[in-house]
Design an enzyme around this catalytic site. Structure first.
Site, PDB file in Angstrom:
ATOM      1  N   CYS A 166     -12.131 -11.185  11.898  1.00 50.12           N
ATOM      2  CA  CYS A 166     -11.154 -12.273  12.018  1.00 50.12           C
ATOM      3  C   CYS A 166      -9.726 -11.753  11.938  1.00 50.12           C
ATOM      4  CB  CYS A 166     -11.386 -13.323  10.937  1.00 50.12           C
ATOM      5  SG  CYS A 166     -12.878 -14.268  11.235  1.00 50.12           S
ATOM      6  N   HIS A 167      -9.415 -11.016  10.881  1.00 53.74           N
ATOM      7  CA  HIS A 167      -8.048 -10.548  10.717  1.00 53.74           C
ATOM      8  C   HIS A 167      -7.979  -9.065  10.384  1.00 53.74           C
ATOM      9  CE1 HIS A 167      -8.114 -14.910   9.845  1.00 53.74           C
ATOM     10  NE2 HIS A 167      -7.165 -14.897  10.730  1.00 53.74           N
ATOM     11  N   GLY A 168      -9.097  -8.346  10.643  1.00 56.57           N
ATOM     12  CA  GLY A 168      -9.068  -6.896  10.567  1.00 56.57           C
ATOM     13  C   GLY A 168      -9.016  -6.281   9.179  1.00 56.57           C
TER      14      GLY A 168
END
Lengths: 184, 424
Positions: free
Chosen positions: A148-150
């Site tokens: 999702c956001h690494g």
């Protein structure tokens, strides 16, 4: 009438403070009563008794070979159970002294070094990190990677890179025997 | 207040309940309106109409929808396939949400451009901001109801924002969920609140109109109403102008309903919710994208995060920034110190307005892109500019700029324009 007026005049201060006291105490009782009446309407939103009753899960570890990982459901959330290889354990221990975002030694995150058991929910915004299945990306540190956001997690489930603030959560669990574990 | 009518039945009612004169004074011939309103003033009434469409279609959908994790997705598919005209009503409701935001965003930018938020309309504007917040909550919870993958993971990500609050964050999230993850209790309460909030919006709209009618509409010149010569009755002039605008809007709205019903949607939401697998790329609905970009801009190395990095996590900073991006609008009437309302007479403010508008578009574009590569930096620059505009550019420009001379009154401006033409 004149008698009443006299009484008022004589004890004017007392009458006033007595009335103030009645006002203040009435308001206070009213406020406490209102607060008590509101509480059930807030608390009803918290987990109900049957939801809380579902809060433990038993897992049979026998079929999980070294290097394998399984995902079990606990409280509607995935729990990652990884049978770590000696290399993974060594790497996790070696990184105890690395520059960790949320410092915690590997020994504090496991009960038995070969079994890493964690809630599989990214501590950033609740996505499920990849890395359980053989083909999935494991991130820069060989553990898990949240798409999702690494966020990158290491072989101890510690956050190493990305926006997540904390390590993957360790649930309460106990080994009932060598091959079964009870989560929750 | 009470008025005389030719029809004795109307008179009978009016004498007992002066509702007829109330309606006439609110949206009829009894409501005087500036005579120079342009088409940007259509969007208020359009927003009201879309609200009615959403409530009507929503009440009907609720008759067929089942708020349970095992049945929600299937009940929506049943509405689409089996319920008579269910497909039409659902597509109206689905696209109506996007239309509502399009109309309201245009309405707000109109207010920004012509200074409709300035004295004496500060409360009118602030109530509008609260309407936007209520709309966002309603839209978010409505999007969860079909219980597709985006519903579930959108709900998970957004409710998890509250876990950033120190100390009580996790308890708040559990309270919101009614469990340990987004689950059946969550779906139930979202359905209940999704049904309630539109009526809260109706209530806010009534206050919005009440405040509007106290000082009447602003107008493109932004000058005060000086007298009768500046006004025309709302009915028939603006009722018919609004009706014409409604016709154009309906062509736009229904084109999507009939020809591109899933244009604004995410294909992933046609996959039933799976709590064990996150879709690779979670995006909110388009109308949330600018705020989502602001939220994600806050990483450990973001310049706006440095001043508070010793105190709070980047995640919390992002959450606070996201909510502030809307709440700051409440302060706009005071951030903007100019006595002149309309950007027509404030060339520098007008320039700043258009840059801000474009910046919002950029934020929206970035919000829909994955947080990687150049998108991160562009998002951070656009986020910075958003706050710089509201907190630095507006206060300075509005106080330093020397506005062009404003016309004495609405009618004086018209007469002057005619005189100019005659003189040519």
């Amino acid at each position: 009438m004149s008698e009443t007026a006299n009484t008022d005049e004589e004890s004017g201060v007392d009458e006033k403070s007595r009335r103030d006291f009645l006002y203040v105490s009435t308001a206070a009782v009213g406020a406490v009563g209102t607060a008590l009446a509101i509480w059930p309407f807030i608390d009803q939103m918290n987990p109900a008794a049957d939801t809380l009753a579902l809060s433990s899960t038993e897992v049979n570890l026998e079929p999980v070979a070294v290097g394998q990982a399984i995902t079990v459901v606990w409280r509607g959330k995935p729990v990652f159970v990884r049978h770590r290889t000696p290399e993974e354990i060594a790497r996790a221990k070696k990184d105890d002294t690395a520059n960790l975002i949320d410092p915690q030694p590997d020994a504090d995150r496991v009960k038995k070094a070969e079994w890493l058991i964690m809630v599989g929910v990214c501590t950033h915004l609740g996505c499920i990190p990849l890395g359980q299945k053989p083909g999935e990306p494991k991130g820069d540190f060989g553990g898990w990677f949240c798409p999702c956001h690494g966020s990158h997690y290491d072989t101890s489930g510690r956050i190493r890179k990305g926006p997540a603030p904390r390590n993957l959560v360790i649930p309460g669990y106990a080994f009932d025997s060598d091959t079964t574990v009870k989560i929750g | 207040m009470s008025r005389q009518f030719k029809n004795p039945v109307l008179n009978w009612i009016e004498y007992r309940l002066p509702i007829l004169s109330f309606i006439d004074d609110s949206v009829g011939s009894g409501y005087p309106t500036p005579k120079n309103l342009n088409y940007w003033w259509n969007f208020g009434s359009l927003a009201g109409i879309v609200l009615v469409v959403m409530i009507a279609s929503g009440i009907v959908l609720a008759m067929h929808y089942t708020p349970h994790v095992d049945y929600a997705f299937d009940s929506v598919e049943r509405i689409m396939r089996d319920v008579n005209y269910g497909w039409l009503i659902r597509y109206i409701h689905m696209n109506g949400a996007s239309m509502f935001f399009i109309v309201v965003y245009i309405h707000m930018f109109r207010g920004l451009y012509y200074g409709s938020f300035k004295a004496p309309r500060e409360l009118l504007w602030m109530i509008g901001v609260f309407i936007l917040l209520a709309m966002m909550a309603t839209a978010f919870m409505g999007y969860v109801l079909p219980w597709g993958q985006m519903s579930f993971w959108g709900a998970t990500v957004i409710t998890n924002l509250f876990s950033a609050i120190p100390l009580v964050g996790d308890s708040i999230v559990t309270l919101l969920w009614g469990g340990f993850s987004v689950d059946n209790p969550t779906l139930n309460r979202f359905f209940s609140l999704h049904y309630l909030l539109p009526f809260v919006i109706v209530g806010l709209v009534i206050f919005h109109l009440w405040a509007l009618h106290e000082h009447k509409s602003n107008n493109p010149l932004g000058v005060d109403i000086k007298g009768e010569q500046d006004l025309i009755p709302f009915h028939p002039y603006y009722t018919f102008k609004d009706l014409f605008g409604l016709g154009v809007f309906m062509i736009f709205f229904l084109s999507f309903v009939f020809f591109w019903p899933n244009f604004f949607g995410e294909p992933d939401n046609y996959i039933p919710a799976n709590p064990m697998a996150t879709p690779p790329h979670i995006v909110p609905e388009w109308y949330f994208l600018p705020y989502y970009a602001i939220l994600r801009a806050f990483t450990k190395d973001f310049i706006l995060y440095w001043p508070v990095s010793w105190l709070i996590t980047a995640k919390l900073a992002g959450v606070i920034a996201m909510f502030s991006s809307i709440l700051l609008l409440l302060l706009l009437p005071w951030l903007d110190g100019s006595k002149v309302r309309s950007a027509k007479f404030r060339p520098y403010y007008a320039m700043a307005f258009w840059v801000f508008f474009l910046n919002c578009i950029v934020l929206g574009y970035i919000g829909g892109k994955p947080a990687e590569g150049p998108f991160i930096l562009i998002g951070q620059i656009a986020t910075t500019y958003y706050f710089v505009h509201l907190l630095i550019i507006i206060p300075l420009v509005s106080r330093l700029e020397r506005p062009k001379p404003i016309p004495e009154s609405i009618s004086a401006a018209v007469t002057a324009a005619h005189a100019m033409k005659a003189g040519e």
